[in-house]
Write a protein that holds these residues in place. Structure first.
Motif, short mmCIF file in Angstrom:
data_model
loop_
_atom_site.label_atom_id
_atom_site.label_comp_id
_atom_site.label_asym_id
_atom_site.label_seq_id
_atom_site.Cartn_x
_atom_site.Cartn_y
_atom_site.Cartn_z
N ALA A 79 0.71 -1.07 0.13
CA ALA A 79 0.10 0.01 0.08
C ALA A 79 0.77 1.11 0.15
N ASP A 80 0.39 2.32 -0.62
CA ASP A 80 0.96 3.47 -0.67
C ASP A 80 0.77 4.53 0.45
N SER A 81 -0.20 4.16 1.21
CA SER A 81 -0.66 5.09 2.51
C SER A 81 -1.27 4.30 3.56
N ALA A 82 -1.43 4.95 4.45
CA ALA A 82 -1.96 4.31 5.76
C ALA A 82 -3.32 3.78 5.29
N ARG A 83 -4.29 4.92 4.79
CA ARG A 83 -5.53 4.26 4.47
C ARG A 83 -5.54 3.27 3.44
N GLY A 84 -4.54 3.21 2.52
CA GLY A 84 -4.33 2.20 1.57
C GLY A 84 -4.16 0.75 2.25
N GLU A 85 -3.27 0.77 3.27
CA GLU A 85 -3.02 -0.39 4.19
C GLU A 85 -4.15 -0.87 4.80
N GLU A 86 -5.21 0.35 5.35
CA GLU A 86 -6.30 -0.22 6.09
C GLU A 86 -7.11 -0.80 4.96
N LEU A 87 -7.27 -0.25 3.93
CA LEU A 87 -8.08 -0.70 2.81
C LEU A 87 -7.97 -2.41 2.49
N SER A 88 -6.52 -2.63 2.53
CA SER A 88 -6.06 -3.90 1.99
C SER A 88 -6.57 -4.81 3.28
N HIS A 89 -6.39 -4.59 4.42
CA HIS A 89 -6.95 -5.52 5.24
C HIS A 89 -8.43 -5.63 5.45
N LEU A 90 -9.08 -4.47 5.26
CA LEU A 90 -10.70 -4.63 4.92
C LEU A 90 -10.95 -5.80 3.94
N SER A 91 -10.26 -5.46 2.76
CA SER A 91 -10.61 -6.51 1.63
C SER A 91 -10.21 -7.94 2.10
N TYR A 92 -9.12 -7.93 2.55
CA TYR A 92 -8.85 -9.33 2.75
C TYR A 92 -9.86 -10.06 3.81
N GLY A 93 -9.95 -9.32 5.01
CA GLY A 93 -10.81 -9.76 6.13
C GLY A 93 -12.21 -10.13 5.45
N PRO A 237 -15.45 -1.64 1.22
CA PRO A 237 -15.32 -0.23 1.28
C PRO A 237 -15.82 0.47 -0.03
N ASP A 238 -16.60 1.68 -0.18
CA ASP A 238 -16.82 2.10 -1.34
C ASP A 238 -15.59 2.68 -2.30
N GLU A 239 -14.41 2.93 -1.62
CA GLU A 239 -13.23 3.17 -2.42
C GLU A 239 -12.92 2.37 -3.42
N PHE A 240 -13.27 1.15 -3.24
CA PHE A 240 -12.80 0.21 -4.32
C PHE A 240 -13.69 0.39 -5.61
N ALA A 241 -14.72 0.85 -5.53
CA ALA A 241 -15.66 1.24 -6.73
C ALA A 241 -15.05 2.37 -7.34
N GLU A 242 -14.56 3.42 -6.73
CA GLU A 242 -13.97 4.49 -7.30
C GLU A 242 -12.60 4.10 -8.03
N GLN A 243 -11.79 3.33 -7.33
CA GLN A 243 -10.52 2.89 -7.87
C GLN A 243 -10.88 1.96 -9.43
N LEU A 244 -11.81 1.51 -9.35
CA LEU A 244 -12.08 0.79 -10.77
C LEU A 244 -12.44 1.84 -11.67
N ARG A 245 -13.17 2.82 -11.34
CA ARG A 245 -13.32 4.11 -12.46
C ARG A 245 -12.15 4.89 -12.76
N THR A 246 -11.08 5.04 -11.81
CA THR A 246 -10.13 5.81 -12.06
C THR A 246 -8.78 5.02 -12.65
N ALA A 247 -9.03 3.63 -12.58
CA ALA A 247 -7.90 2.56 -12.99
C ALA A 247 -6.78 2.87 -12.32
N SER A 248 -6.81 3.34 -10.88
CA SER A 248 -5.82 3.71 -9.90
C SER A 248 -5.89 3.03 -8.47
N SER A 249 -4.69 2.99 -7.86
CA SER A 249 -4.73 2.51 -6.52
C SER A 249 -4.79 3.55 -5.54
#
Length: 255
Positions: A79-93, A237-249
């Motif tokens: 992950a590139d940020s603290a929130r990104g790290e948190e998101l990765s754990h939420l997805s994995y869980g 997390p809703d952020e994953f939807a926005e990441q699909l739209r922007t094709a970005s991490s």
């Protein structure tokens, strides 16, 4: 012979369905292989794995696949940020809680690598080595800025020689290079591109009598809104939807 290589579906069923339709419509693709990370980040882990099994698509274990199968403490994601790290754990869980026993078993059966000899096992060349991250670890990121020396080190680890191809994913950013006669290709991502192009990405490789042709990248439109809406309706997390739209991490900044 023509081969389609797909990677990093990440539970995005609409993207996988669109890619497989595109492959089927071409009619000249002889074999399809996947390079791992079938699950994570979107709400269709079981459906994606079942579709891959129904289509009898062989492939390798991505870091997400092997960690889910073995109940590891995290997904091995960067992950590139603290929130990104948190998101990765939420997805994995979420993924670990929602995969079926059958899906978990299927993920655990995936091998670390596959070797494909395009002219049959009675000849040694050309060979395609299929892995997820690198021939040494499925968590190691093989980015385009890696020097030629790194590519050759990985070729040696894989036993790849002049005329062979090493294919991998994991970074979700497609690129290809040839170093001392060895082809290297990152197949990009079917279900979670990070190169600014939201279309699904996969690779075509043609094997001729002369050897392996330069890999061809294919981009495919899919029902992005369906994928985004399903993420929003899930507990992911809703952020994953926005990441699909922007094709970005990148993690979206709230208004």
């Amino acid at each position: 012979m023509k081969y389609a290589l797909i990677s990093d579906v990440h539970s995005n069923l609409p993207a996988l369905e669109a890619v497989l339709r595109d492959i089927d419509e071409r009619a000249d693709v002889d074999y399809v292989y996947h390079l791992g990370d079938l699950v994570g980040y979107a709400p269709w882990p079981n459906e994606v794995v079942e579709l891959v099994r129904e289509r009898r698509i062989p492939g390798v274990a991505g870091n997400y696949d092997s960690t889910v199968a073995n109940d590891y403490k995290h997904c091995g994601c960067k992950a590139d940020s603290a929130r990104g790290e948190e998101l990765s754990h939420l997805s994995y869980g979420w993924t670990r809680e929602n995969v079926s026993p059958q899906t978990k078993r299927a993920l655990g059966e995936l091998p670390f690598r596959l070797d494909v000899r395009t002219r049959g096992g009675h000849t040694s060349k050309p060979q395609m080595v299929l892995v997820h991250g690198t021939p040494t670890l499925n968590t190691l990121y093989w980015t385009e800025d890696r020097p030629d020396a790194f590519c050759l080190k990985m070729a040696r680890a894989a036993g790849a020689k002049e005329g062979d191809l090493v294919a991998f994913g994991h970074t979700h950013k497609p690129w290809t290079r040839e170093v001392e006669g060895v082809h290297f290709v990152n197949t990009g991502s079917v279900g979670k591109p990070k190169d600014g192009d939201p279309r699904a990405c996969y690779v075509l490789v043609e094997a001729t009598e002369e050897g392996l042709e330069t890999p061809e990248f294919v981009r495919v439109e899919y029902d992005l809104e369906r994928a985004m809406e399903a993420i929003r309706k899930s507990e992911l997390p809703d952020e994953f939807a926005e990441q699909l739209r922007t094709a970005s991490s990148a993690v979206p900044v709230p208004d």
